[in-house]
Write an enzyme that holds these catalytic residues in place. Structure first.
Site, PDB file in Angstrom:
ATOM      1  N   PRO A   1     -17.724  10.037   2.290  1.00 35.78           N
ATOM      2  CG  PRO A   1     -17.391  10.872   0.146  1.00 35.78           C
ATOM      3  CD  PRO A   1     -17.186   9.635   0.975  1.00 35.78           C
ATOM      4  CG  ASN A   2     -20.446  15.092   1.683  1.00 40.36           C
ATOM      5  OD1 ASN A   2     -19.920  16.080   2.196  1.00 40.36           O
ATOM      6  ND2 ASN A   2     -20.252  14.764   0.429  1.00 40.36           N
TER       7      ASN A   2
ATOM      8  NE  ARG B   1     -25.225  14.301   1.928  1.00 44.45           N
ATOM      9  CZ  ARG B   1     -24.717  13.206   1.388  1.00 44.45           C
ATOM     10  NH1 ARG B   1     -24.386  12.176   2.154  1.00 44.45           N
ATOM     11  NH2 ARG B   1     -24.529  13.136   0.101  1.00 44.45           N
TER      12      ARG B   1
ATOM     13  CE1 TYR C   1     -28.327  10.027   0.866  1.00 46.72           C
ATOM     14  CE2 TYR C   1     -28.193  12.424   0.997  1.00 46.72           C
ATOM     15  CZ  TYR C   1     -27.947  11.242   0.323  1.00 46.72           C
ATOM     16  OH  TYR C   1     -27.316  11.263  -0.896  1.00 46.72           O
TER      17      TYR C   1
ATOM     18  CG  ASN D   1     -23.172   4.717   2.360  1.00 47.02           C
ATOM     19  OD1 ASN D   1     -22.866   5.014   1.201  1.00 47.02           O
ATOM     20  ND2 ASN D   1     -24.221   5.233   2.984  1.00 47.02           N
TER      21      ASN D   1
ATOM     22  CB  ALA E   1     -19.983  11.133  -3.653  1.00 48.50           C
TER      23      ALA E   1
ATOM     24  CD  GLU F   1     -22.422  -0.613  -3.601  1.00 48.38           C
ATOM     25  OE1 GLU F   1     -22.050  -1.577  -4.303  1.00 48.38           O
ATOM     26  OE2 GLU F   1     -22.798   0.470  -4.073  1.00 48.38           O
TER      27      GLU F   1
ATOM     28  CG  HIS G   1     -25.804   3.009  -1.513  1.00 50.43           C
ATOM     29  ND1 HIS G   1     -24.762   3.910  -1.534  1.00 50.43           N
ATOM     30  CD2 HIS G   1     -25.418   1.963  -2.285  1.00 50.43           C
ATOM     31  CE1 HIS G   1     -23.792   3.428  -2.293  1.00 50.43           C
ATOM     32  NE2 HIS G   1     -24.160   2.244  -2.746  1.00 50.43           N
TER      33      HIS G   1
ATOM     34  NE  ARG H   1     -30.672  10.339  -4.376  1.00 49.05           N
ATOM     35  CZ  ARG H   1     -29.667  10.763  -3.603  1.00 49.05           C
ATOM     36  NH1 ARG H   1     -28.995   9.884  -2.861  1.00 49.05           N
ATOM     37  NH2 ARG H   1     -29.332  12.031  -3.573  1.00 49.05           N
TER      38      ARG H   1
HETATM   39  C1  DQA Z   1     -25.501   7.390  -0.611  1.00 48.93           C
HETATM   40  C2  DQA Z   1     -25.927   7.582  -2.069  1.00 48.93           C
HETATM   41  C3  DQA Z   1     -24.846   8.300  -2.863  1.00 48.93           C
HETATM   42  O1  DQA Z   1     -25.247   8.473  -4.200  1.00 48.93           O
HETATM   43  C4  DQA Z   1     -24.560   9.658  -2.253  1.00 48.93           C
HETATM   44  O2  DQA Z   1     -23.490  10.291  -2.929  1.00 48.93           O
HETATM   45  C5  DQA Z   1     -24.322   9.612  -0.791  1.00 48.93           C
HETATM   46  C6  DQA Z   1     -25.100   8.692   0.039  1.00 48.93           C
HETATM   47  C7  DQA Z   1     -26.618   6.776   0.240  1.00 48.93           C
HETATM   48  O3  DQA Z   1     -26.310   6.279   1.321  1.00 48.93           O
HETATM   49  O4  DQA Z   1     -27.787   6.818  -0.140  1.00 48.93           O
HETATM   50  O5  DQA Z   1     -23.547  10.396  -0.254  1.00 48.93           O
HETATM   51  O6  DQA Z   1     -24.413   6.490  -0.584  1.00 48.93           O
END
Ligand code: DQA
Length: 155
Positions: A20-21, A28, A33, A84, A87, A108, A110, A117
């Site tokens: 998501p997002n 964003r 990011y 990825n 959240a 995994e 990120h 964080r």
């Molecule tokens: C994320 C880190 C997560 O905590 C966050 O909710 C994201 C992006 C990252 O790629 O750094 O949406 O996965």
């Protein structure tokens, strides 16, 4: 018998899963990011996969169930997953269970370093069942993840 079996000669196929997002990358929170868009990350991934001779499928969804379906549908199609979960990394038992169920080697990734964080980002439901985790290298986390998974499966 000296024949080459179809399994050993067929191309590897990986699935990239963006949670998501991540469709909003570029606008964003660029301080966290970066300004790279999801489209350009996907383009770089396809190029790198081609250089390895790996087929790539990509999905982004803001919906947990859609991500679970994509993982389930990977059985028999993909030999590796780079995820990825955004959240959902920190909340989703369903995504972890789907990955455990299909047993497809998963990396995994990120963009940000989740351990630098907020505390709630320090826990990942996916990490314990993943081959490994790459966190904090921006878009490069995905490319490193792809390379790591390729090497894991071929060496
Ligand atoms: C994320 C880190 C997560 O905590 C966050 O909710 C994201 C992006 C990252 O790629 O750094 O949406 O996965």
């Amino acid at each position: 018998m000296s024949g080459v079996y179809p399994e050993s000669s067929s191309k590897l196929s990986f699935l990239i899963i963006h949670g998501p997002n991540l469709n909003l990358l570029g606008v964003r929170e660029p301080g966290i990011y970066g300004s790279v868009t999801l489209e350009s990350i996907n383009r770089l991934l396809v190029e790198k996969a081609e250089s390895f001779g790996v087929d790539l499928s990509v999905i982004q969804s803001n919906h947990e169930g859609v991500l679970v379906d994509a993982i389930q549908n990977s059985l028999g199609k993909h030999q590796g997953i780079i995820i990825n979960a955004a959240a959902y990394t920190h909340t989703s038992v369903a995504i972890r269970d789907a990955l455990s169920a299909v047993k497809i080697p998963t990396v995994e990734v990120h963009l940000s370093n989740i351990y630098q964080r907020e505390i709630f980002r320090h826990h990942s439901y996916i990490a314990p069942i993943a081959v490994g985790q790459i966190s904090g290298f921006g878009a490069n986390s995905y490319l490193l993840g792809l390379e790591a998974l390729y090497q894991h499966l071929t060496q």
